[in-house]
Design a protein around this motif. Structure first.
Motif, PDB file in Angstrom:
ATOM      1  N   THR A 174      -0.096  15.963 119.550  1.00  0.00           N
ATOM      2  CA  THR A 174      -0.426  14.845 120.429  1.00  0.00           C
ATOM      3  C   THR A 174       0.660  13.781 120.385  1.00  0.00           C
ATOM      4  N   ASP A 175       1.400  13.748 119.283  1.00  0.00           N
ATOM      5  CA  ASP A 175       2.483  12.780 119.110  1.00  0.00           C
ATOM      6  C   ASP A 175       3.797  13.229 119.754  1.00  0.00           C
ATOM      7  N   LEU A 176       3.751  14.249 120.590  1.00  0.00           N
ATOM      8  CA  LEU A 176       4.977  14.756 121.202  1.00  0.00           C
ATOM      9  C   LEU A 176       5.796  13.669 121.911  1.00  0.00           C
ATOM     10  N   PRO A 177       5.198  12.743 122.693  1.00  0.00           N
ATOM     11  CA  PRO A 177       6.029  11.723 123.341  1.00  0.00           C
ATOM     12  C   PRO A 177       6.825  10.879 122.349  1.00  0.00           C
ATOM     13  N   THR A 178       6.216  10.522 121.221  1.00  0.00           N
ATOM     14  CA  THR A 178       6.937   9.756 120.199  1.00  0.00           C
ATOM     15  C   THR A 178       7.991  10.624 119.534  1.00  0.00           C
ATOM     16  N   ALA A 179       7.654  11.876 119.283  1.00  0.00           N
ATOM     17  CA  ALA A 179       8.613  12.788 118.674  1.00  0.00           C
ATOM     18  C   ALA A 179       9.839  12.982 119.561  1.00  0.00           C
ATOM     19  N   ARG A 180       9.620  13.103 120.856  1.00  0.00           N
ATOM     20  CA  ARG A 180      10.755  13.282 121.771  1.00  0.00           C
ATOM     21  C   ARG A 180      11.678  12.065 121.764  1.00  0.00           C
ATOM     22  N   ALA A 181      11.108  10.899 121.549  1.00  0.00           N
ATOM     23  CA  ALA A 181      11.906   9.669 121.570  1.00  0.00           C
ATOM     24  C   ALA A 181      12.601   9.397 120.242  1.00  0.00           C
ATOM     25  N   ALA A 182      12.075   9.954 119.154  1.00  0.00           N
ATOM     26  CA  ALA A 182      12.563   9.622 117.818  1.00  0.00           C
ATOM     27  C   ALA A 182      13.904  10.280 117.511  1.00  0.00           C
ATOM     28  N   GLY A 183      14.591   9.697 116.520  1.00  0.00           N
ATOM     29  CA  GLY A 183      15.874  10.256 116.110  1.00  0.00           C
ATOM     30  C   GLY A 183      15.730  11.507 115.265  1.00  0.00           C
ATOM     31  N   ARG A 184      14.638  11.622 114.532  1.00  0.00           N
ATOM     32  CA  ARG A 184      14.401  12.759 113.643  1.00  0.00           C
ATOM     33  C   ARG A 184      12.902  12.903 113.460  1.00  0.00           C
ATOM     34  N   VAL A 185      12.434  14.146 113.345  1.00  0.00           N
ATOM     35  CA  VAL A 185      11.006  14.403 113.192  1.00  0.00           C
ATOM     36  C   VAL A 185      10.756  15.175 111.902  1.00  0.00           C
ATOM     37  N   VAL A 186       9.766  14.711 111.149  1.00  0.00           N
ATOM     38  CA  VAL A 186       9.319  15.381 109.927  1.00  0.00           C
ATOM     39  C   VAL A 186       7.841  15.713 110.089  1.00  0.00           C
TER      40      VAL A 186
END
Length: 210
Positions: A174-186
């Motif tokens: 559900t957090d995909l929009p934030t993940a797409r915007a972020a510099g790195r995803v964990v």
């Protein structure tokens, strides 16, 4: 940037509060069942979000703001001191980062005062909390700002968070929009299905099983 539910906690805190409230009022529970089914099984994110707000509205009917604040504080205290609820590894990770001067942002769909109480009791340091809010109406409490999906990253930008250069820790697709915007995803606490979905979406994930 850390999501709260599933990352710092093991379960969804606001849903647990709402369910506890419904269990104490069987008629409200029955009224909430249709919306609960849509919330859990709906194919469209928007319909699930509207249904979740409706379930919360039913559960919190008749409450004043001060009543809800008391409930959220007590519930958050209980969760924050319960080892079964907290991901100790994530809490320690946040503490280490914060002690090195890393700015910690908690970005959650959970209601703000519940999140504040939970984090305080668990001893989780942070510099900024971006959380959902409720408003008091003539019939009880209602969701005013549900910071989930695209609204989460929108709210972070409104709060002047440099999302594009930040590390984002989540467990949910559900957090995909934030993940797409972020510099790195964990990913912490994510299911295998969620890991596969992020992989199919083109992410190279830094996976930490905490």
């Amino acid at each position: 940037m850390y999501d709260l539910d599933g990352v710092i906690t093991t379960r969804d805190s606001f849903s647990a509060l709402i369910l506890a409230r419904l269990r104490r009022a069987p008629l409200r529970l029955l009224r909430a069942l249709p919306a609960t089914a849509v919330m859990l099984l709906g194919a469209q994110e928007r319909r699930r979000r509207v249904a979740a707000a409706r379930v919360a509205e039913i559960a919190l009917a008749g409450m004043r703001d001060e009543d809800y604040a008391e409930l959220a504080s007590a519930f958050g205290d209980r969760i924050g001191e319960d080892p079964a609820w907290m991901r100790v590894g994530t809490v320690e990770r946040i503490r280490r980062q914060h002690s090195r001067g890393v700015r910690i942002v908690i970005a959650t769909a959970t209601e703000e005062r519940l999140a504040q109480a939970l984090l305080a009791r668990a001893g989780v340091p942070y510099d900024l909390l971006s959380a959902s809010t409720l408003t008091e109406t003539g019939s009880g409490m209602r969701v005013a700002d549900h910071r989930v999906g695209a609204r989460k990253v929108e709210a972070l930008r409104e709060q002047r968070v440099a999302v594009e250069t930040a590390e984002f820790v989540t467990d949910s697709f559900t957090d995909l929009p934030t993940a797409r915007a972020a510099g790195r995803v964990v990913l912490i606490g994510a299911s295998e299905k969620t890991r596969r979905r992020y992989s199919r979406a083109g992410f190279v994930i830094a996976d930490e099983a905490v």
